[in-house]
Design a protein around this motif. Structure first.
Motif, PDB file in Angstrom:
ATOM      1  N   ASP A 152     -12.789 -61.343 114.081  1.00 23.34           N
ATOM      2  CA  ASP A 152     -13.477 -62.093 114.959  1.00 23.34           C
ATOM      3  C   ASP A 152     -12.584 -63.420 114.707  1.00 23.34           C
ATOM      4  N   ALA A 153     -13.029 -64.588 115.220  1.00 28.53           N
ATOM      5  CA  ALA A 153     -12.142 -65.811 115.120  1.00 28.53           C
ATOM      6  C   ALA A 153     -11.786 -66.229 113.885  1.00 28.53           C
ATOM      7  N   ARG A 154     -12.641 -66.007 112.778  1.00 25.53           N
ATOM      8  CA  ARG A 154     -12.378 -66.313 111.474  1.00 25.53           C
ATOM      9  C   ARG A 154     -11.413 -65.560 110.885  1.00 25.53           C
ATOM     10  N   GLY A 155     -11.335 -64.159 111.246  1.00 24.55           N
ATOM     11  CA  GLY A 155     -10.322 -63.272 110.479  1.00 24.55           C
ATOM     12  C   GLY A 155     -10.893 -61.732 110.933  1.00 24.55           C
ATOM     13  N   ALA A 156     -10.668 -61.091 109.600  1.00 25.21           N
ATOM     14  CA  ALA A 156     -10.750 -59.769 109.676  1.00 25.21           C
ATOM     15  C   ALA A 156     -11.835 -59.515 108.336  1.00 25.21           C
ATOM     16  N   ARG A 157     -12.928 -58.786 108.521  1.00 23.83           N
ATOM     17  CA  ARG A 157     -13.784 -58.351 107.473  1.00 23.83           C
ATOM     18  C   ARG A 157     -13.209 -57.123 106.922  1.00 23.83           C
ATOM     19  N   VAL A 158     -12.962 -57.072 105.870  1.00 24.97           N
ATOM     20  CA  VAL A 158     -12.635 -55.617 105.269  1.00 24.97           C
ATOM     21  C   VAL A 158     -13.745 -55.247 104.430  1.00 24.97           C
ATOM     22  N   ASP A 159     -14.071 -53.863 104.720  1.00 26.02           N
ATOM     23  CA  ASP A 159     -15.139 -53.321 103.994  1.00 26.02           C
ATOM     24  C   ASP A 159     -14.530 -52.459 102.887  1.00 26.02           C
ATOM     25  N   LEU A 160     -15.051 -52.571 101.580  1.00 23.75           N
ATOM     26  CA  LEU A 160     -14.248 -51.821 100.660  1.00 23.75           C
ATOM     27  C   LEU A 160     -15.526 -50.934 100.033  1.00 23.75           C
ATOM     28  N   THR A 161     -14.910 -49.519  99.906  1.00 23.00           N
ATOM     29  CA  THR A 161     -15.846 -48.479  99.508  1.00 23.00           C
ATOM     30  C   THR A 161     -15.213 -48.019  97.827  1.00 23.00           C
ATOM     31  N   VAL A 162     -16.149 -48.234  97.053  1.00 20.07           N
ATOM     32  CA  VAL A 162     -15.737 -48.076  95.767  1.00 20.07           C
ATOM     33  C   VAL A 162     -16.467 -47.046  95.125  1.00 20.07           C
ATOM     34  N   THR A 163     -15.980 -45.978  94.485  1.00 19.52           N
ATOM     35  CA  THR A 163     -16.585 -44.743  93.878  1.00 19.52           C
ATOM     36  C   THR A 163     -15.944 -44.352  92.445  1.00 19.52           C
ATOM     37  N   HIS A 164     -16.949 -43.811  91.755  1.00 16.53           N
ATOM     38  CA  HIS A 164     -16.578 -43.135  90.669  1.00 16.53           C
ATOM     39  C   HIS A 164     -17.347 -41.726  90.813  1.00 16.53           C
ATOM     40  N   GLY A 165     -16.350 -40.676  90.893  1.00 19.03           N
ATOM     41  CA  GLY A 165     -16.707 -39.357  91.113  1.00 19.03           C
ATOM     42  C   GLY A 165     -17.509 -39.411  92.454  1.00 19.03           C
ATOM     43  N   GLU A 166     -18.839 -38.959  92.554  1.00 18.73           N
ATOM     44  CA  GLU A 166     -19.379 -38.972  93.851  1.00 18.73           C
ATOM     45  C   GLU A 166     -20.372 -40.064  93.845  1.00 18.73           C
ATOM     46  N   THR A 167     -20.358 -41.128  93.027  1.00 17.43           N
ATOM     47  CA  THR A 167     -21.066 -42.013  92.941  1.00 17.43           C
ATOM     48  C   THR A 167     -20.733 -43.441  93.565  1.00 17.43           C
ATOM     49  N   THR A 168     -21.367 -43.987  94.466  1.00 21.40           N
ATOM     50  CA  THR A 168     -20.932 -44.991  94.854  1.00 21.40           C
ATOM     51  C   THR A 168     -21.390 -46.292  93.825  1.00 21.40           C
ATOM     52  N   VAL A 169     -20.359 -47.067  93.837  1.00 18.17           N
ATOM     53  CA  VAL A 169     -20.314 -48.158  92.455  1.00 18.17           C
ATOM     54  C   VAL A 169     -20.661 -49.531  93.145  1.00 18.17           C
ATOM     55  N   LEU A 170     -20.072 -49.775  94.166  1.00 16.31           N
ATOM     56  CA  LEU A 170     -20.473 -51.249  95.057  1.00 16.31           C
ATOM     57  C   LEU A 170     -20.679 -50.879  96.180  1.00 16.31           C
ATOM     58  N   VAL A 171     -21.829 -51.727  96.901  1.00 13.01           N
ATOM     59  CA  VAL A 171     -22.363 -51.550  98.088  1.00 13.01           C
ATOM     60  C   VAL A 171     -22.084 -53.235  98.645  1.00 13.01           C
ATOM     61  N   LYS A 172     -22.120 -53.213 100.148  1.00  7.95           N
ATOM     62  CA  LYS A 172     -21.892 -54.598 100.821  1.00  7.95           C
ATOM     63  C   LYS A 172     -20.431 -55.261 100.036  1.00  7.95           C
ATOM     64  N   ALA A 173     -19.601 -54.476  99.825  1.00  4.84           N
ATOM     65  CA  ALA A 173     -18.207 -55.214  99.197  1.00  4.84           C
ATOM     66  C   ALA A 173     -17.367 -55.567 100.625  1.00  4.84           C
ATOM     67  N   HIS A 174     -17.664 -56.732 100.794  1.00  7.40           N
ATOM     68  CA  HIS A 174     -16.705 -57.115 101.952  1.00  7.40           C
ATOM     69  C   HIS A 174     -15.979 -58.293 101.501  1.00  7.40           C
ATOM     70  N   VAL A 175     -14.593 -58.410 102.392  1.00 11.55           N
ATOM     71  CA  VAL A 175     -13.732 -59.411 102.094  1.00 11.55           C
ATOM     72  C   VAL A 175     -13.342 -60.044 103.333  1.00 11.55           C
ATOM     73  N   LEU A 176     -13.484 -61.175 103.615  1.00 14.33           N
ATOM     74  CA  LEU A 176     -12.927 -61.923 104.923  1.00 14.33           C
ATOM     75  C   LEU A 176     -11.619 -62.352 104.491  1.00 14.33           C
ATOM     76  N   VAL A 177     -10.942 -61.752 105.258  1.00 13.70           N
ATOM     77  CA  VAL A 177      -9.407 -62.288 105.167  1.00 13.70           C
ATOM     78  C   VAL A 177      -8.678 -63.090 106.387  1.00 13.70           C
ATOM     79  N   ARG A 178      -7.796 -63.910 106.168  1.00 12.03           N
ATOM     80  CA  ARG A 178      -7.336 -64.761 107.353  1.00 12.03           C
ATOM     81  C   ARG A 178      -6.166 -63.697 107.763  1.00 12.03           C
ATOM     82  N   LEU A 179      -5.989 -63.585 109.182  1.00 11.97           N
ATOM     83  CA  LEU A 179      -4.962 -62.823 109.778  1.00 11.97           C
ATOM     84  C   LEU A 179      -3.827 -63.585 109.894  1.00 11.97           C
ATOM     85  N   PRO A 180      -2.686 -63.008 109.716  1.00 13.61           N
ATOM     86  CA  PRO A 180      -1.509 -63.672 110.043  1.00 13.61           C
ATOM     87  C   PRO A 180      -1.162 -64.254 111.377  1.00 13.61           C
TER      88      PRO A 180
END
Length: 132
Positions: free
Chosen positions: A104-132
């Motif tokens: 969107d106008a603020r930038g990009a939301r990058v969603d991180l999927t973090v797993t250990h084996g078959e187990t999801t470790v983090l949820v709602k892991a979002h990073v808002l970044v300014r695009l160049p």
């Protein structure tokens, strides 16, 4: 050009008990659940756990090469879903995948999927970044 759905970074990180000791020294977090099997089991944990902030930091660090400048990170948040148990012999393998979830106008939301084996470790892991 970055588009919604693009995987912008991915990696695996191997954690060992030595990794936890180094992080404890750097962070000052010497809680014994991060190094003592005895203490971890005494408080009902399945084993020695990686520090949550270590897991969170490793996850967001994954996108820095893609960004080229960590200063482009505007916001970062996660919810911890499951702990990362670090086996004394085999350690623990984290898998991190970073995918553009929205732009969107603020930038990009990058969603991180973090797993250990078959187990999801983090949820709602979002990073808002300014695009160049």
């Amino acid at each position: 050009m970055t588009a919604v759905g693009d995987i912008v970074a991915e990696r695996s990180v191997h954690l060992t008990r030595a990794s936890l000791v180094r992080y404890a020294g750097a962070s000052g977090d010497f809680n014994p659940i991060h190094f003592s099997d005895h203490v971890a089991s005494a408080v009902g944990l399945p084993g020695v756990l990686a520090h949550g902030m270590l897991t969170m930091g490793l996850a967001v660090e994954t996108i820095v090469p893609w960004l080229g400048d960590a200063g482009r990170i505007l916001e970062y948040g996660v919810r911890f879903k499951n702990p990362v148990v670090v086996d004394p012999e085999s350690g623990a393998e984290l898998r991190i995948v970073a995918k553009v979830g929205a732009i969107d106008a603020r930038g990009a939301r990058v969603d991180l999927t973090v797993t250990h084996g078959e187990t999801t470790v983090l949820v709602k892991a979002h990073v808002l970044v300014r695009l160049p």
